[in-house]
Scaffold this active site. Structure first.
Site, PDB file in Angstrom:
ATOM      1  N   HIS A  98     -14.581   0.799  -0.954  1.00 38.92           N
ATOM      2  CA  HIS A  98     -13.469  -0.073  -0.544  1.00 38.92           C
ATOM      3  C   HIS A  98     -12.406   0.649   0.278  1.00 38.92           C
ATOM      4  CE1 HIS A  98     -14.554  -2.962  -4.098  1.00 38.92           C
ATOM      5  NE2 HIS A  98     -15.384  -3.050  -3.088  1.00 38.92           N
ATOM      6  N   ARG A 128       1.515   1.968  -3.559  1.00 42.68           N
ATOM      7  CA  ARG A 128       0.300   2.526  -4.207  1.00 42.68           C
ATOM      8  C   ARG A 128       0.150   4.013  -3.843  1.00 42.68           C
ATOM      9  NH1 ARG A 128       0.961  -1.733  -5.326  1.00 42.68           N
ATOM     10  NH2 ARG A 128       1.649  -0.543  -7.125  1.00 42.68           N
ATOM     11  N   TYR A 148       0.822  -1.217   0.000  1.00 41.33           N
ATOM     12  CA  TYR A 148       0.000   0.000   0.000  1.00 41.33           C
ATOM     13  C   TYR A 148       0.858   1.271   0.000  1.00 41.33           C
ATOM     14  CZ  TYR A 148      -4.093  -2.889   0.289  1.00 41.33           C
ATOM     15  OH  TYR A 148      -5.076  -3.809  -0.022  1.00 41.33           O
ATOM     16  N   GLN A 193     -15.269   2.313  -6.242  1.00 42.07           N
ATOM     17  CA  GLN A 193     -14.552   1.174  -5.665  1.00 42.07           C
ATOM     18  C   GLN A 193     -13.088   1.557  -5.465  1.00 42.07           C
ATOM     19  OE1 GLN A 193     -15.733  -2.734  -7.796  1.00 42.07           O
ATOM     20  NE2 GLN A 193     -16.486  -1.118  -9.126  1.00 42.07           N
ATOM     21  N   ASN A 194     -12.719   2.719  -5.986  1.00 41.99           N
ATOM     22  CA  ASN A 194     -11.301   3.113  -5.939  1.00 41.99           C
ATOM     23  C   ASN A 194     -10.930   3.660  -4.567  1.00 41.99           C
ATOM     24  OD1 ASN A 194     -11.397   2.444  -8.587  1.00 41.99           O
ATOM     25  ND2 ASN A 194     -11.411   4.547  -9.357  1.00 41.99           N
ATOM     26  N   ASP A 218      -8.258   5.558  -4.375  1.00 40.32           N
ATOM     27  CA  ASP A 218      -7.529   6.815  -4.639  1.00 40.32           C
ATOM     28  C   ASP A 218      -8.436   8.009  -4.331  1.00 40.32           C
ATOM     29  OD1 ASP A 218      -8.969   7.819  -7.042  1.00 40.32           O
ATOM     30  OD2 ASP A 218      -8.080   6.119  -8.096  1.00 40.32           O
ATOM     31  N   GLY A 229     -15.438   2.228 -16.078  1.00 43.67           N
ATOM     32  CA  GLY A 229     -14.142   1.585 -15.822  1.00 43.67           C
ATOM     33  C   GLY A 229     -14.124   0.548 -14.732  1.00 43.67           C
ATOM     34  N   THR A 230     -15.076  -0.374 -14.788  1.00 37.44           N
ATOM     35  CA  THR A 230     -15.031  -1.485 -13.816  1.00 37.44           C
ATOM     36  C   THR A 230     -15.386  -2.785 -14.525  1.00 37.44           C
ATOM     37  OG1 THR A 230     -16.023  -2.448 -11.839  1.00 37.44           O
ATOM     38  CG2 THR A 230     -17.381  -0.833 -13.005  1.00 37.44           C
ATOM     39  N   SER A 231     -14.688  -3.849 -14.112  1.00 29.98           N
ATOM     40  CA  SER A 231     -14.945  -5.155 -14.730  1.00 29.98           C
ATOM     41  C   SER A 231     -16.218  -5.792 -14.180  1.00 29.98           C
ATOM     42  CB  SER A 231     -13.753  -6.081 -14.496  1.00 29.98           C
ATOM     43  OG  SER A 231     -13.498  -6.196 -13.105  1.00 29.98           O
TER      44      SER A 231
END
Ligand code: APR
Length: 236
Positions: A104, A56, A53, A86-87, A89, A170-172
């Protein structure tokens, strides 16, 4: 004003230089989830988890919001915008958006291992063993690991159910419970999904898939939504 709910994933920050997880070269191709992002990893080797982390965080501090983050902030002129990301950042915040729920967790925060209510800003990029909360317990990253509960999921589902329009960027759409949030949208509202490699979401009605990168796809859609009087105003 209409309420526009935006669900974002790692893809929105890719053009800011931050890796996604599952694309080629993504983080989960270079690290094992079970080594760095589970409670068991933290038990076994907290130094390794902190190092992951820290790396990151170092990259995040150098990164800047891109045109997609900035465009979402501009939407607030004509919509009530609620971002659920979900990011971990902080690029939505730095891009100027004002209502952001971090499903998250947040990379630039640390949390006490003894009391989950004790959350602190991390001033630089490092969190190390020996960094303690005010009660004397080790601090951990303020993120949700695989196998942990997602404390804000109910708040997020309520926000999605209030949407007049939904944008997915931008998410799977493979990590639950986040991926299940779309099911809380009211039936038939317009849904836009911007992702160069979109996952199938065929069970949803009224979806417009925009197979483009966020950096150009989002500003183009935002422009359209800001110009479209019918979309942004309440029905007469
Ligand atoms: N613009 C938009 N989307 C992009 C771009 C881009 N420039 N580049 C890649 N993408 C898309 C990919 O096509 C993919 O669908 O971003 C998505 C990234 O998917 P993942 O790597 O799976 O990321 P995400 O969906 O956010 O992962 C969910 O998994 O590991 C956990 O906790 C982590 O929050 C994360 C969760």
């Amino acid at each position: 004003m209409k309420t526009l709910v935006v669900l974002t994933g790692a893809g929105i920050s890719a053009e800011s230089g931050l890796h996604t997880f599952r694309d080629q070269g993504g983080l989960w191709h270079n690290y094992r989830i079970e080594d760095v992002a589970t409670p068991e990893a933290w038990q076994q080797d907290p130094t390794r988890v902190l190092a992951f982390y820290n790396e990151r965080r170092k990259q995040l501090i150098e990164a800047k919001p891109n045109n997609a983050h900035l465009a979402l902030a501009a939407l607030e002129k004509k919509y009530v915008v609620r971002i659920i990301t979900q990011n971990i950042d902080d690029l939505h915040e730095r891009g100027g958006s004002t209502h952001i729920l971090h499903l998250h967790g947040e990379l630039r925060k640390a949390r006490s291992t003894a009391d989950p209510d004790l959350v602190y800003d991390i001033s630089g990029w490092e969190l190390n063993m020996g960094d303690l909360c005010e009660k004397g317990s080790q601090l951990r990253p303020h993120v949700v690991w695989f196998g942990e509960a997602v404390p804000l999921i109910e708040d997020a589902s309520e926000i999605v159910s209030s949407a007049d329009l939904l944008m997915i960027i931008g998410t799977s759409m493979v990590v639950y419970p986040a991926a299940g949030l779309v099911n809380y949208a009211r039936y038939g509202i317009p849904i836009y999904y911007i992702d160069p490699q979109p996952s199938p979401i065929r069970w949803l009605k009224n979806v417009t898939v925009i197979p483009r990168k966020a950096g150009d796809g989002v500003p183009a859609l935002v422009k359209e939504l800001l110009e479209n009087k019918e979309q942004c105003n309440e029905p007469e």
